[in-house]
Design an enzyme around this catalytic site. Structure first.
Site, PDB file in Angstrom:
ATOM      1  N   SER A  13       0.862  -1.168   0.000  1.00 10.75           N
ATOM      2  CA  SER A  13       0.000   0.000   0.000  1.00 10.75           C
ATOM      3  C   SER A  13       0.902   1.222   0.000  1.00 10.75           C
ATOM      4  O   SER A  13       1.930   1.224  -0.685  1.00 10.75           O
ATOM      5  CB  SER A  13      -0.929  -0.042   1.220  1.00 10.75           C
ATOM      6  OG  SER A  13      -1.931   0.945   1.137  1.00 10.75           O
ATOM      7  N   HIS A  40      -2.854  -0.996  -3.154  1.00  9.67           N
ATOM      8  CA  HIS A  40      -4.083  -0.250  -2.903  1.00  9.67           C
ATOM      9  C   HIS A  40      -4.054   1.015  -3.766  1.00  9.67           C
ATOM     10  O   HIS A  40      -3.186   1.857  -3.611  1.00  9.67           O
ATOM     11  CB  HIS A  40      -4.187   0.150  -1.430  1.00  9.67           C
ATOM     12  CG  HIS A  40      -4.316  -1.027  -0.519  1.00  9.67           C
ATOM     13  ND1 HIS A  40      -3.923  -0.982   0.795  1.00  9.67           N
ATOM     14  CD2 HIS A  40      -4.794  -2.281  -0.718  1.00  9.67           C
ATOM     15  CE1 HIS A  40      -4.155  -2.158   1.364  1.00  9.67           C
ATOM     16  NE2 HIS A  40      -4.684  -2.955   0.460  1.00  9.67           N
ATOM     17  N   ASP A 133      -4.343  -4.808   6.183  1.00  2.64           N
ATOM     18  CA  ASP A 133      -4.563  -5.725   5.073  1.00  2.64           C
ATOM     19  C   ASP A 133      -3.289  -6.541   4.835  1.00  2.64           C
ATOM     20  O   ASP A 133      -2.187  -6.017   4.857  1.00  2.64           O
ATOM     21  CB  ASP A 133      -4.936  -4.938   3.812  1.00  2.64           C
ATOM     22  CG  ASP A 133      -5.475  -5.812   2.700  1.00  2.64           C
ATOM     23  OD1 ASP A 133      -5.881  -6.962   2.964  1.00  2.64           O
ATOM     24  OD2 ASP A 133      -5.500  -5.333   1.546  1.00  2.64           O
TER      25      ASP A 133
END
Length: 188
Positions: A13, A40, A133
């Protein structure tokens, strides 16, 4: 088309893009695994990551669609706004179900489904990011016999994701950036 017998997953991310580019630049010209990446990204903004990297690396970097066969020597990026899943017939599917840890695509979704299909032929790397995540997906990869590697929080630009994953998965390997790049340089 031959289907990849091995898969290498990368999840990242905020702060992971530069390392992902370094990883992809280190790859040998040919390798037998498929590489699937979740970063992401916001679907409201158009990015040309796949196109830019295809040109820069002079290799196939694509966004898979439903029923795209998972082939060796190809780099796949999850599309913004879609979860990327690995199906039992060694193809990808995409899905717009609920966000996981505020994210779609979700690292956990890719890691979980790939671990189920590839089992001990699955290697997963979790990189820099600002949420949780990937921690559950790392655990699933390990449970299914695969190899799970977490970027050292000391090297991560944003250490939240790797730190949480290490706390949740004490048995996982922790690599610094140079160890991660070295792994990909030796990929066969």
């Amino acid at each position: 088309m031959n289907k990849a017998k091995d898969i290498v997953l990368i999840g990242g991310s905020a702060g992971s893009y530069t390392l992902i580019v370094q990883i992809l630049e280190a790859l040998p010209q040919r390798f037998d695994a498929a590489i699937a990446i979740v970063i992401h990204r916001n679907p409201r903004f158009t990015t040309k990551i796949e196109e830019t990297l295809s040109i820069k690396l002079r290799r196939s970097v694509i966004q898979p669609r439903d029923k795209t066969a998972i082939a060796p020597n190809i780099i796949y990026f999850a599309g913004p706004g879609y979860h990327l899943l690995v199906e039992p017939d060694w193809t990808f599917s995409v899905d717009v179900s609920e966000r996981i840890h505020f994210s779609r695509p979700s690292i956990d979704v890719l890691f979980d489904t790939a671990a189920e299909v590839y089992q001990d032929r699955c290697t997963a790397f979790l990189l820099s990011g600002a949420n949780q995540d990937g921690a559950d997906g790392i655990r699933r990869v390990r449970e299914m016999g695969g190899k799970a590697i977490i970027q050292s929080p000391d090297d991560a630009l944003i250490a939240t994701m790797p730190t949480y994953a290490i706390q949740a998965n004490a048995e996982s390997d922790v690599y610094d950036d140079q160890q991660i790049i070295s792994f990909f340089r030796k990929l066969t």
